[in-house]
Scaffold this motif. Structure first.
Motif, PDB file in Angstrom:
ATOM      1  N   LEU A 163      75.414  22.708  35.477  1.00 48.72           N
ATOM      2  CA  LEU A 163      76.756  22.087  34.939  1.00 48.72           C
ATOM      3  C   LEU A 163      77.674  22.343  36.292  1.00 48.72           C
ATOM      4  O   LEU A 163      79.021  21.998  36.183  1.00 48.72           O
ATOM      5  CB  LEU A 163      77.270  22.880  33.741  1.00 48.72           C
TER       6      LEU A 163
ATOM      7  N   GLN B  94      79.098  27.516  24.364  1.00 48.05           N
ATOM      8  CA  GLN B  94      79.219  26.390  23.175  1.00 48.05           C
ATOM      9  C   GLN B  94      78.723  25.241  23.480  1.00 48.05           C
ATOM     10  O   GLN B  94      78.118  24.788  22.680  1.00 48.05           O
ATOM     11  CB  GLN B  94      80.856  26.491  23.149  1.00 48.05           C
ATOM     12  N   SER B  95      78.486  24.875  24.576  1.00 47.12           N
ATOM     13  CA  SER B  95      78.014  23.408  25.034  1.00 47.12           C
ATOM     14  C   SER B  95      76.791  23.670  24.921  1.00 47.12           C
ATOM     15  O   SER B  95      75.753  22.917  24.554  1.00 47.12           O
ATOM     16  CB  SER B  95      78.281  23.239  26.454  1.00 47.12           C
ATOM     17  N   TYR B  96      75.871  24.702  25.399  1.00 50.58           N
ATOM     18  CA  TYR B  96      74.373  25.030  25.129  1.00 50.58           C
ATOM     19  C   TYR B  96      74.123  25.193  23.773  1.00 50.58           C
ATOM     20  O   TYR B  96      73.269  24.514  23.452  1.00 50.58           O
ATOM     21  CB  TYR B  96      74.193  26.290  25.845  1.00 50.58           C
TER      22      TYR B  96
ATOM     23  N   GLU C  75      74.270  21.566  22.318  1.00 49.38           N
ATOM     24  CA  GLU C  75      73.026  20.896  22.596  1.00 49.38           C
ATOM     25  C   GLU C  75      71.978  21.323  21.979  1.00 49.38           C
ATOM     26  O   GLU C  75      70.934  20.435  21.459  1.00 49.38           O
ATOM     27  CB  GLU C  75      72.863  20.973  23.970  1.00 49.38           C
TER      28      GLU C  75
END
Length: 139
Positions: free
Chosen positions: A21, A102-104, A107
């Protein structure tokens, strides 16, 4: 006989995805410098404000009192700016990590939903818990 590759542990995958990222390290040197500067400005503002009070009350000269009041207002300004800098750079590190986490998690949830078996929609009028009605439908 071919062996399947072992699944990558979640922690290693998270670190690899975080590096992909290209999120800068929250402990970077300039962020730590601004954080320290904010704390120093807050402390200096408190000290300036505390010294301005006895300076303003210890004299009868209106010129000296005006100088002390200007010193006190400068201290208040330094404390407010220091607090803003301190909050901005202390919360940035936390919120950056929270956003990456949060993005992890999203996903991971997407992968879990993609591999979940499809569900059949419920027929009209049937409860969503899968138990069919035993009483007649109301009129």
């Amino acid at each position: 006989m071919t062996s399947s590759p072992l699944p990558e542990p979640r922690a290693e995958r998270f670190v690899r995805d975080l590096a992909a990222l290209k999120i800068p390290d929250p402990a970077a040197a300039h962020a730590a410098l601004w954080l320290r500067l904010g704390a120093l400005l807050m402390a200096a503002g408190i000290v300036l404000g505390a010294t301005a009070f006895p300076l303003a009350h210890g004299t009868d000269s209106s010129l000296a009192q005006g100088d002390a009041l200007a010193l006190g207002l400068g201290g208040i300004t330094a404390a407010v700016v220091g607090a803003a800098l301190f909050l901005r750079y202390s919360l940035t590190g936390f919120l950056r990590f929270w956003l990456a986490r949060q993005s992890y998690e999203l996903e991971l949830l997407g992968e879990r939903l993609a591999t979940a078996p499809p569900t059949t929609p419920h027929p009209e009028g049937e409860p969503h818990n899968g138990v069919p009605r035993t009483d007649p439908a109301p009129r």
